[in-house]
Motif scaffolding. Structure first.
Motif, PDB file in Angstrom:
ATOM      1  N   MET A   1     -18.143  -4.778  -3.907  1.00 37.34           N
ATOM      2  CA  MET A   1     -16.713  -4.520  -4.018  1.00 37.34           C
ATOM      3  C   MET A   1     -15.950  -5.819  -4.189  1.00 37.34           C
ATOM      4  SD  MET A   1     -16.139  -3.526  -0.002  1.00 37.34           S
ATOM      5  CE  MET A   1     -14.414  -3.154  -0.242  1.00 37.34           C
ATOM      6  N   ILE A   2     -14.739  -5.692  -4.687  1.00 41.62           N
ATOM      7  CA  ILE A   2     -13.853  -6.844  -4.808  1.00 41.62           C
ATOM      8  C   ILE A   2     -12.884  -6.819  -3.631  1.00 41.62           C
ATOM      9  CG2 ILE A   2     -12.103  -7.997  -6.202  1.00 41.62           C
ATOM     10  CD1 ILE A   2     -13.345  -6.786  -8.672  1.00 41.62           C
ATOM     11  N   THR A   3     -12.831  -7.918  -2.900  1.00 37.09           N
ATOM     12  CA  THR A   3     -11.876  -8.050  -1.799  1.00 37.09           C
ATOM     13  C   THR A   3     -10.964  -9.240  -2.076  1.00 37.09           C
ATOM     14  OG1 THR A   3     -13.222  -9.548  -0.433  1.00 37.09           O
ATOM     15  CG2 THR A   3     -13.644  -7.180  -0.216  1.00 37.09           C
ATOM     16  N   LEU A   4      -9.874  -9.321  -1.305  1.00 38.70           N
ATOM     17  CA  LEU A   4      -8.888 -10.374  -1.544  1.00 38.70           C
ATOM     18  C   LEU A   4      -8.230 -10.766  -0.238  1.00 38.70           C
ATOM     19  CD1 LEU A   4      -7.382 -11.948  -3.857  1.00 38.70           C
ATOM     20  CD2 LEU A   4      -5.635 -10.147  -3.727  1.00 38.70           C
ATOM     21  N   GLU A   5      -8.069 -12.071  -0.024  1.00 39.12           N
ATOM     22  CA  GLU A   5      -7.316 -12.591   1.112  1.00 39.12           C
ATOM     23  C   GLU A   5      -5.842 -12.664   0.724  1.00 39.12           C
ATOM     24  OE1 GLU A   5      -7.966 -13.458   4.186  1.00 39.12           O
ATOM     25  OE2 GLU A   5     -10.160 -13.373   4.270  1.00 39.12           O
ATOM     26  N   VAL A   6      -4.990 -12.070   1.554  1.00 42.20           N
ATOM     27  CA  VAL A   6      -3.554 -12.073   1.272  1.00 42.20           C
ATOM     28  C   VAL A   6      -2.786 -12.500   2.520  1.00 42.20           C
ATOM     29  CG1 VAL A   6      -3.710 -10.282  -0.498  1.00 42.20           C
ATOM     30  CG2 VAL A   6      -3.325  -9.626   1.885  1.00 42.20           C
ATOM     31  N   ALA A   7      -1.590 -13.028   2.309  1.00 42.62           N
ATOM     32  CA  ALA A   7      -0.763 -13.462   3.433  1.00 42.62           C
ATOM     33  C   ALA A   7      -0.204 -12.272   4.198  1.00 42.62           C
ATOM     34  CB  ALA A   7       0.383 -14.339   2.922  1.00 42.62           C
ATOM     35  N   ASP A   8       0.171 -11.229   3.478  1.00 41.09           N
ATOM     36  CA  ASP A   8       0.732 -10.034   4.115  1.00 41.09           C
ATOM     37  C   ASP A   8      -0.090  -8.821   3.697  1.00 41.09           C
ATOM     38  OD1 ASP A   8       2.165  -8.010   5.226  1.00 41.09           O
ATOM     39  OD2 ASP A   8       3.970  -8.281   3.990  1.00 41.09           O
ATOM     40  N   PRO A   9      -0.967  -8.327   4.583  1.00 42.69           N
ATOM     41  CA  PRO A   9      -1.846  -7.212   4.225  1.00 42.69           C
ATOM     42  C   PRO A   9      -1.249  -5.831   4.488  1.00 42.69           C
ATOM     43  CG  PRO A   9      -2.450  -8.033   6.376  1.00 42.69           C
ATOM     44  CD  PRO A   9      -1.276  -8.868   5.928  1.00 42.69           C
ATOM     45  N   THR A  10       0.032  -5.767   4.803  1.00 40.93           N
ATOM     46  CA  THR A  10       0.663  -4.494   5.147  1.00 40.93           C
ATOM     47  C   THR A  10       0.468  -3.460   4.042  1.00 40.93           C
ATOM     48  OG1 THR A  10       2.354  -5.651   6.439  1.00 40.93           O
ATOM     49  CG2 THR A  10       2.827  -3.380   5.803  1.00 40.93           C
ATOM     50  N   GLY A  11      -0.022  -2.298   4.450  1.00 41.28           N
ATOM     51  CA  GLY A  11      -0.209  -1.201   3.509  1.00 41.28           C
ATOM     52  C   GLY A  11      -1.578  -1.135   2.873  1.00 41.28           C
ATOM     53  N   TYR A  12      -2.386  -2.180   3.051  1.00 40.78           N
ATOM     54  CA  TYR A  12      -3.705  -2.216   2.421  1.00 40.78           C
ATOM     55  C   TYR A  12      -4.807  -1.872   3.425  1.00 40.78           C
ATOM     56  CZ  TYR A  12      -1.442  -4.684  -1.441  1.00 40.78           C
ATOM     57  OH  TYR A  12      -0.629  -5.022  -2.491  1.00 40.78           O
TER      58      TYR A  12
ATOM     59  N   HIS B   1      -4.674   1.246   6.362  1.00 44.64           N
ATOM     60  CA  HIS B   1      -3.592   0.714   7.196  1.00 44.64           C
ATOM     61  C   HIS B   1      -3.091   1.744   8.207  1.00 44.64           C
ATOM     62  CE1 HIS B   1      -0.105  -1.824   8.180  1.00 44.64           C
ATOM     63  NE2 HIS B   1       0.590  -0.697   8.183  1.00 44.64           N
ATOM     64  N   LYS B   2      -2.921   2.982   7.770  1.00 45.24           N
ATOM     65  CA  LYS B   2      -2.384   4.001   8.666  1.00 45.24           C
ATOM     66  C   LYS B   2      -3.360   4.397   9.763  1.00 45.24           C
ATOM     67  CE  LYS B   2       0.759   5.886   5.206  1.00 45.24           C
ATOM     68  NZ  LYS B   2       1.146   7.069   4.389  1.00 45.24           N
ATOM     69  N   ASP B   3      -4.638   4.098   9.564  1.00 46.19           N
ATOM     70  CA  ASP B   3      -5.647   4.429  10.565  1.00 46.19           C
ATOM     71  C   ASP B   3      -6.077   3.211  11.371  1.00 46.19           C
ATOM     72  OD1 ASP B   3      -5.804   7.136   9.658  1.00 46.19           O
ATOM     73  OD2 ASP B   3      -7.013   6.457   7.965  1.00 46.19           O
ATOM     74  N   ALA B   4      -5.541   2.024  11.047  1.00 47.32           N
ATOM     75  CA  ALA B   4      -5.985   0.785  11.697  1.00 47.32           C
ATOM     76  C   ALA B   4      -5.352   0.626  13.073  1.00 47.32           C
ATOM     77  CB  ALA B   4      -5.641  -0.405  10.820  1.00 47.32           C
TER      78      ALA B   4
ATOM     79  N   ASP C   1      -4.266  -2.130  16.297  1.00 41.01           N
ATOM     80  CA  ASP C   1      -3.503  -3.375  16.261  1.00 41.01           C
ATOM     81  C   ASP C   1      -4.370  -4.565  15.871  1.00 41.01           C
ATOM     82  OD1 ASP C   1      -1.226  -2.029  16.924  1.00 41.01           O
ATOM     83  OD2 ASP C   1      -1.326  -2.471  19.066  1.00 41.01           O
ATOM     84  N   ALA C   2      -5.586  -4.618  16.390  1.00 39.51           N
ATOM     85  CA  ALA C   2      -6.465  -5.745  16.066  1.00 39.51           C
ATOM     86  C   ALA C   2      -6.847  -5.729  14.586  1.00 39.51           C
ATOM     87  CB  ALA C   2      -7.717  -5.701  16.944  1.00 39.51           C
ATOM     88  N   GLN C   3      -7.142  -4.555  14.073  1.00 39.30           N
ATOM     89  CA  GLN C   3      -7.539  -4.445  12.671  1.00 39.30           C
ATOM     90  C   GLN C   3      -6.385  -4.767  11.731  1.00 39.30           C
ATOM     91  OE1 GLN C   3      -8.923  -0.425  12.916  1.00 39.30           O
ATOM     92  NE2 GLN C   3     -11.073  -1.010  13.244  1.00 39.30           N
ATOM     93  N   LYS C   4      -5.164  -4.503  12.173  1.00 39.25           N
ATOM     94  CA  LYS C   4      -4.011  -4.812  11.325  1.00 39.25           C
ATOM     95  C   LYS C   4      -3.792  -6.315  11.164  1.00 39.25           C
ATOM     96  CE  LYS C   4      -1.469  -0.500  12.024  1.00 39.25           C
ATOM     97  NZ  LYS C   4      -0.283   0.163  12.608  1.00 39.25           N
ATOM     98  N   GLN C   5      -4.430  -7.122  12.002  1.00 41.13           N
ATOM     99  CA  GLN C   5      -4.310  -8.577  11.885  1.00 41.13           C
ATOM    100  C   GLN C   5      -5.250  -9.145  10.829  1.00 41.13           C
ATOM    101  OE1 GLN C   5      -1.777 -10.025  13.616  1.00 41.13           O
ATOM    102  NE2 GLN C   5      -1.451  -7.878  14.208  1.00 41.13           N
ATOM    103  N   ILE C   6      -6.190  -8.331  10.342  1.00 42.08           N
ATOM    104  CA  ILE C   6      -7.137  -8.788   9.317  1.00 42.08           C
ATOM    105  C   ILE C   6      -6.392  -9.003   8.004  1.00 42.08           C
ATOM    106  CG2 ILE C   6      -9.190  -8.158   7.981  1.00 42.08           C
ATOM    107  CD1 ILE C   6     -10.062  -6.458  10.417  1.00 42.08           C
ATOM    108  N   THR C   7      -6.648 -10.127   7.356  1.00 46.22           N
ATOM    109  CA  THR C   7      -5.950 -10.452   6.097  1.00 46.22           C
ATOM    110  C   THR C   7      -6.815 -10.262   4.853  1.00 46.22           C
ATOM    111  OG1 THR C   7      -6.530 -12.785   6.384  1.00 46.22           O
ATOM    112  CG2 THR C   7      -4.371 -12.072   7.210  1.00 46.22           C
ATOM    113  N   GLU C   8      -8.074  -9.884   5.030  1.00 45.15           N
ATOM    114  CA  GLU C   8      -8.918  -9.559   3.880  1.00 45.15           C
ATOM    115  C   GLU C   8      -8.755  -8.078   3.571  1.00 45.15           C
ATOM    116  OE1 GLU C   8     -13.524 -10.019   2.242  1.00 45.15           O
ATOM    117  OE2 GLU C   8     -13.133 -10.006   4.407  1.00 45.15           O
ATOM    118  N   ILE C   9      -8.366  -7.786   2.354  1.00 47.01           N
ATOM    119  CA  ILE C   9      -8.059  -6.401   1.998  1.00 47.01           C
ATOM    120  C   ILE C   9      -9.013  -5.857   0.944  1.00 47.01           C
ATOM    121  CG2 ILE C   9      -5.606  -6.705   2.559  1.00 47.01           C
ATOM    122  CD1 ILE C   9      -5.161  -6.729  -0.576  1.00 47.01           C
TER     123      ILE C   9
END
Length: 452
Positions: free
Chosen positions: A124-135, A151-154, A156-164
């Motif tokens: 798969m293709i993944t991407l590091e982003v500054a704001d992962p909200t919604g991904y 995102h809706k199932d993540a 709090d800890a998982q929402k801090q991950i920036t690789e999407i």
């Protein structure tokens, strides 16, 4: 063997358009056209496109492409969409899963994904982003991908991950036939997530390969007009940079648009607000002034194009001087050292070596020889209201200003036409023709009818 599966069933509500989302234009091509073009570059065995909203319009737009169409009548998620392909998806080889609204993923990036996925059977293709909200987040353990959490199932800890997750996968067809029937919609959205195949791969003991795109814009999707405009600018900026690396002098790369392909020679200079469309070739030392539009045309070396000239399917020789405000329409063919000046229009016409039409002239369905001069205000009257006819102008001819050449008519070599003439008969070589008359009227005139 490679199958390409393209998800293109979305309605695109946020576009606020009657046009299906995948038909919205980027660089003057539908979003889906970019994805299909890349699939063809990879020599895909099959291109399977999943359609839904506006499907008839989508299928009609790509009627000439070799595509297997699969309908997703109900929008039940990405996993459900790919499930629809199982009856036509091969049992061997790999499938690249792409999206009709993610238009710019490159052949090189997809080839790297294919290479990385061959051993494990899934990548798969993944991407590091500054704001992962919604991904969807990539959950790793000891560096290995374990799951994708939406995102809706993540938590709090998982929402801090920036690789999407970009949603782009390469999976063996055998595994897709094994995994897709097992998908469940037990989640916050009540949808069948394609991302669940990652957990299935982990459960089967597979190590999931991942790569990052060379450019972030390759995996950017389009959901509304703002995103479409932003992606257009990113794509145009990238293309401008590639041209400048080839030696093109763009006066301002932020005010340049390439909506097709361009082959260039050395020391080409392009001023601001120039648009290149279709398939164009530009030779060495060509200069293009501000505001020009060049479409499906070839321009040979040394030609200078003054501002606000428009070319469409024209072939231009070396060392021409064209414009400003010139228009070359389909099948305009100019030899070397031709001058086409301001407010001159040329259509379906050949213009010979060193000939000139410098002001306010229309040359349609004509042939002009060498070293001829077409005076200001001259037109070839090629259309009688129903049919078109040809005007032939020989070598070294001189057509006086404000003349009308009523086709079919021939002007011989070395002939001169006096200013203000309406030429209705052939002019012999080296002759002077002056044709002016008082007004003539004929009642109950019957216009010509189109010839069958």
């Amino acid at each position: 063997m490679i199958d390409v599966v393209i998800l293109a069933a979305g309605k695109g509500t946020r576009m606020k358009s009657a046009l299906p989302k995948v038909l919205q234009p980027l660089a003057k091509q539908p979003l889906l056209a970019h994805v299909i073009h890349t699939a063809k570059q990879l020599h895909a065995e099959r291109i399977i496109t999943i359609y839904g909203h506006g499907g008839d319009a989508v299928k009609q737009r790509f009627a000439n492409e070799q595509i297997e169409w699969v309908e997703q009548a109900e929008q039940l998620g990405t996993g459900h969409a790919v499930q629809m392909t199982l009856p036509v998806l091969g049992r061997s080889g790999f499938a690249l899963i792409l999206y009709g609204d993610v238009p710019l993923v490159s052949k090189a990036t997809l080839q790297r994904l294919l290479d990385a996925s061959k051993d494990s059977g899934i990548g798969m293709i993944t991407l590091e982003v500054a704001d992962p909200t919604g991904y969807g987040r990539i959950v790793r353990e000891n560096g290995l991908i374990q799951a994708i959490v939406e995102h809706k199932d993540a938590n709090d800890a998982q929402k801090q991950i920036t690789e999407i997750n970009t949603g782009i996968y390469c999976v063996s067809n055998e595994k897709l036939h094994q995994w897709l029937p097992k998908l469940s919609n037990n989640n916050a959205q009540g949808e069948y997530y394609l991302t669940d195949i990652v957990a299935m791969a982990v459960q089967d003991g597979l190590e999931i390969a991942s790569i990052a795109p060379e450019y972030a814009f390759e995996v950017e999707g389009v959901n509304d007009r703002l995103q479409l405009a932003n992606l257009e600018r990113e794509w145009q900026r990238y293309q401008a940079e590639q041209l400048m690396r080839q030696g093109v002098h763009l006066i301002d790369p932020s005010r340049f648009d390439l909506r097709g392909t361009l082959s260039v020679g050395q020391d080409v200079e392009i001023d601001i607000n120039v648009i290149i469309e279709g398939d164009c070739t530009i030779g060495d030392n060509v200069k293009i002034g501000a505001g020009c539009v060049i479409k499906d045309s070839t321009i040979a070396s040394g030609t200078v194009i003054q501002p606000y000239s428009v070319f469409d399917q024209a072939i231009v020789g070396e060392n021409n001087q064209i414009g400003p405000f010139a228009r070359l329409r389909p099948n305009a063919r100019l030899a070397d050292e031709v001058h086409i000046g301001n407010f001159v229009e040329v259509k379906n016409t050949t213009v010979g070596l060193r000939s000139k039409a410098n002001h306010f002239t229309y040359l349609g369905d004509a042939s002009v020889g060498q070293d001829s001069n077409i005076g200001a205000g001259t037109i070839t009257c090629n259309y009688d209201g129903a049919n078109k006819f040809k005007t032939t102008i020989g070598d070294r001819a001189f057509i006086g200003s404000n003349s009308s050449l009523v086709a079919p008519v021939s002007i011989g070599n070395g002939a001169t036409v006096g200013a203000g003439s309406v030429i209705t008969q052939d002019v012999e070589a080296n002759a002077l023709a002056v044709e002016r008359s008082k007004q003539f009227q004929k009642g109950n005139y019957q216009r010509p009818q189109k010839q069958k």
